[in-house]
Design a protein around this motif. Structure first.
Motif, PDB file in Angstrom:
ATOM      1  N   THR A   9       0.776  -1.033   0.059  1.00 32.36           N
ATOM      2  CA  THR A   9       0.004  -0.103  -0.212  1.00 32.36           C
ATOM      3  C   THR A   9       0.847   1.203   0.158  1.00 32.36           C
ATOM      4  N   VAL A  10       1.892   1.269   0.974  1.00 32.19           N
ATOM      5  CA  VAL A  10       2.823   2.439   0.883  1.00 32.19           C
ATOM      6  C   VAL A  10       3.596   2.670  -0.552  1.00 32.19           C
ATOM      7  N   LEU A  11       3.985   1.582  -1.193  1.00 31.44           N
ATOM      8  CA  LEU A  11       4.392   1.772  -2.587  1.00 31.44           C
ATOM      9  C   LEU A  11       3.484   2.352  -3.615  1.00 31.44           C
ATOM     10  N   LEU A  12       2.222   1.688  -3.245  1.00 31.79           N
ATOM     11  CA  LEU A  12       1.104   2.257  -4.408  1.00 31.79           C
ATOM     12  C   LEU A  12       0.820   3.795  -3.841  1.00 31.79           C
ATOM     13  N   VAL A  13       0.888   4.129  -2.874  1.00 30.56           N
ATOM     14  CA  VAL A  13       0.550   5.758  -2.389  1.00 30.56           C
ATOM     15  C   VAL A  13       1.717   6.502  -3.160  1.00 30.56           C
ATOM     16  N   LEU A  14       2.887   6.242  -2.981  1.00 31.44           N
ATOM     17  CA  LEU A  14       4.137   6.811  -3.519  1.00 31.44           C
ATOM     18  C   LEU A  14       4.040   6.846  -4.911  1.00 31.44           C
ATOM     19  N   ALA A  15       3.682   5.958  -5.776  1.00 30.15           N
ATOM     20  CA  ALA A  15       3.515   5.750  -7.093  1.00 30.15           C
ATOM     21  C   ALA A  15       2.222   6.690  -7.562  1.00 30.15           C
ATOM     22  N   THR A  16       1.253   6.643  -6.685  1.00 30.81           N
ATOM     23  CA  THR A  16       0.141   7.613  -6.922  1.00 30.81           C
ATOM     24  C   THR A  16       0.708   9.033  -7.104  1.00 30.81           C
ATOM     25  N   PHE A  17       1.690   9.540  -5.862  1.00 21.58           N
ATOM     26  CA  PHE A  17       2.025  10.788  -5.801  1.00 21.58           C
ATOM     27  C   PHE A  17       2.851  11.206  -7.084  1.00 21.58           C
ATOM     28  N   ALA A  18       3.643  10.013  -7.383  1.00 21.57           N
ATOM     29  CA  ALA A  18       4.573  10.232  -8.724  1.00 21.57           C
ATOM     30  C   ALA A  18       3.744  10.337  -9.977  1.00 21.57           C
ATOM     31  N   GLY A  19       2.265   9.879 -10.025  1.00 23.86           N
ATOM     32  CA  GLY A  19       1.602   9.920 -11.050  1.00 23.86           C
ATOM     33  C   GLY A  19       1.936   8.711 -12.053  1.00 23.86           C
ATOM     34  N   TRP A  20       2.357   7.503 -11.525  1.00 26.55           N
ATOM     35  CA  TRP A  20       2.757   6.536 -12.390  1.00 26.55           C
ATOM     36  C   TRP A  20       1.488   5.381 -12.562  1.00 26.55           C
ATOM     37  N   LEU A  21       0.507   5.556 -11.682  1.00 25.90           N
ATOM     38  CA  LEU A  21      -0.806   4.731 -11.780  1.00 25.90           C
ATOM     39  C   LEU A  21      -1.888   4.965 -12.632  1.00 25.90           C
ATOM     40  N   GLU A  22      -2.509   4.167 -13.294  1.00 24.37           N
ATOM     41  CA  GLU A  22      -3.750   4.291 -13.773  1.00 24.37           C
ATOM     42  C   GLU A  22      -4.635   3.501 -12.704  1.00 24.37           C
ATOM     43  N   PHE A  23      -5.986   3.787 -12.491  1.00 22.54           N
ATOM     44  CA  PHE A  23      -6.716   3.416 -11.412  1.00 22.54           C
ATOM     45  C   PHE A  23      -7.883   2.586 -12.351  1.00 22.54           C
ATOM     46  N   SER A  24      -7.625   1.229 -12.031  1.00 30.01           N
ATOM     47  CA  SER A  24      -8.513   0.505 -12.598  1.00 30.01           C
ATOM     48  C   SER A  24      -8.557  -1.118 -12.091  1.00 30.01           C
ATOM     49  N   SER A  25      -9.456  -2.051 -12.282  1.00 31.33           N
ATOM     50  CA  SER A  25      -9.216  -3.359 -11.794  1.00 31.33           C
ATOM     51  C   SER A  25      -8.472  -4.121 -12.853  1.00 31.33           C
ATOM     52  N   LYS A  26      -8.201  -3.312 -13.957  1.00 28.07           N
ATOM     53  CA  LYS A  26      -7.599  -4.069 -15.121  1.00 28.07           C
ATOM     54  C   LYS A  26      -5.993  -3.492 -15.396  1.00 28.07           C
ATOM     55  N   GLU A  27      -5.422  -3.499 -14.164  1.00 23.37           N
ATOM     56  CA  GLU A  27      -3.955  -3.059 -14.095  1.00 23.37           C
ATOM     57  C   GLU A  27      -3.075  -4.139 -13.750  1.00 23.37           C
ATOM     58  N   VAL A  28      -1.833  -4.336 -14.191  1.00 25.78           N
ATOM     59  CA  VAL A  28      -0.857  -5.166 -13.912  1.00 25.78           C
ATOM     60  C   VAL A  28      -0.580  -5.175 -12.170  1.00 25.78           C
ATOM     61  N   TRP A  29      -0.644  -4.014 -11.737  1.00 27.10           N
ATOM     62  CA  TRP A  29      -0.264  -3.708 -10.162  1.00 27.10           C
ATOM     63  C   TRP A  29      -1.544  -4.442  -9.324  1.00 27.10           C
TER      64      TRP A  29
END
Length: 346
Positions: free
Chosen positions: A228-248
């Motif tokens: 969760t911490v890694l995903l939060v950091l990735a969110t602030f960095a703008g690296w994530l797309e938010f969908s249930s159809k994502e690799v992460w």
């Protein structure tokens, strides 16, 4: 069958996660920032949770043999609502455009929504594929084999599927990309693995004592917190797309489910959680209809943001539950608009 309390919790969570994810789609018409992105992190697990439950429950209930008529029953109670709501949503979109002065035909929208699964009910197509897969799993006696290697292979297949599809820019009509089983097969094997080590009978109690060490290890909350911490950091960095159809989402869901199944084991679900279970199918199918009604009657810009969000939530939930209650006054109504789930009292 023994009532599985943790499934009540997970089903309620999955239902509300999907509901709130779609609610945020409407909120994003007015505000779209890191805060709304972070709010989506736990919500992307809604659809995978529903799919995981669909196999886990049947695997616990039926074990190695499904009853006669298993598939016909699933077609009746899953695919009939799919077509009912698909026609309703296609017709509503067609009517909206016609009223707006656009010259559009109804047939293309029917094809988009029904044949290409171009609405949120695409989940039902995936679930139906899982039911067929489970029927084959029992018919071919595949339960003789350890599903753990299949789980790790399936995780790689699903991650590879989503990653490759987005990398190559694959964009078929509707949600055809989403309903292919390759992106979800990890959920099928995860359910089989956890059922094998879930004790509801004496024999399963013996199997449960032989639970692989990795299940206990990955169920430790430190793994989920770290992810969760890694995903939060990735969110602030703008690296994530938010969908249930994502690799992460795949490793995130794996850690979440292992943790949740351990933490919720035997914990009685309260009345509210059980009531969400009762109407979960109806809420899932109908809530976007009521969101659109709010936008049509009130509009997203006419109220303060907090009041608009509250109105969406109240009308979306109350409308979906009321529609489902009325539909289930008749046997054909539940068949067309989604059956209420029978849930034992706490």
């Amino acid at each position: 069958m023994k009532k599985i309390e943790e499934i009540y919790w997970l089903r309620a969570y999955g239902c509300m996660a999907v509901f709130l994810f779609h609610l945020l789609d409407h909120v994003n018409q007015r505000v779209d920032n890191v805060a709304t992105d972070l709010a989506r992190l736990p919500l992307v697990l809604g659809t995978p949770t529903f799919l995981f439950i669909s196999i886990f429950v049947f695997a616990v209930r039926y074990g190695h043999t499904v009853p006669q008529g298993f598939l016909s029953q699933r077609v009746k109670f899953v695919m009939v609502p799919y077509f009912t709501y698909g026609v309703a949503y296609a017709g509503a979109e067609w009517a909206r455009l016609r009223v707006g002065g656009e010259t559009v035909g109804l047939v293309p929208y029917a094809v988009e929504y029904l044949l290409y699964a171009g609405w949120h009910g695409y989940f039902l197509i995936i679930a139906m594929q899982f039911y067929v897969a489970y029927w084959l799993y029992t018919r071919w006696r595949l339960w003789r084999f350890n599903p753990v290697p299949g789980l790790w292979i399936a995780c790689l297949v699903s991650m590879g599927y989503w990653g490759t599809a987005y990398w190559l820019g694959v964009d078929p009509p509707g949600y055809l990309l989403w309903i292919m089983p390759f992106g979800w097969v990890y959920l099928f094997f995860l359910a089989l693995v956890l059922v094998r080590h879930y004790a509801t009978t004496v024999q399963q109690a013996v199997d449960a004592q032989m639970k692989p060490a990795w299940i206990t290890s990955l169920a430790h909350p430190a793994w989920l917190v770290g992810a969760t911490v890694l995903l939060v950091l990735a969110t602030f960095a703008g690296w994530l797309e938010f969908s249930s159809k994502e690799v992460w989402v795949i490793p995130f869901f794996l850690l979440f489910t292992l943790w949740a199944m351990q933490q919720l084991r035997g914990r009685k679900a309260p009345w509210l959680v059980r009531q969400i279970n009762v109407y979960s199918f109806g809420i899932y199918l109908a809530h976007p209809m009521f969101f659109q009604l709010v936008d049509k009657v009130v509009g997203p810009e006419r109220l303060p943001l907090a009041a608009y969000v509250l109105l969406l939530a109240v009308v979306g939930l109350a409308g979906s539950i009321l529609l489902n209650r009325c539909a289930n006054l008749f046997s054909w109504g539940g068949l067309l608009l989604g059956k209420r789930l029978k849930v034992a009292a706490a």
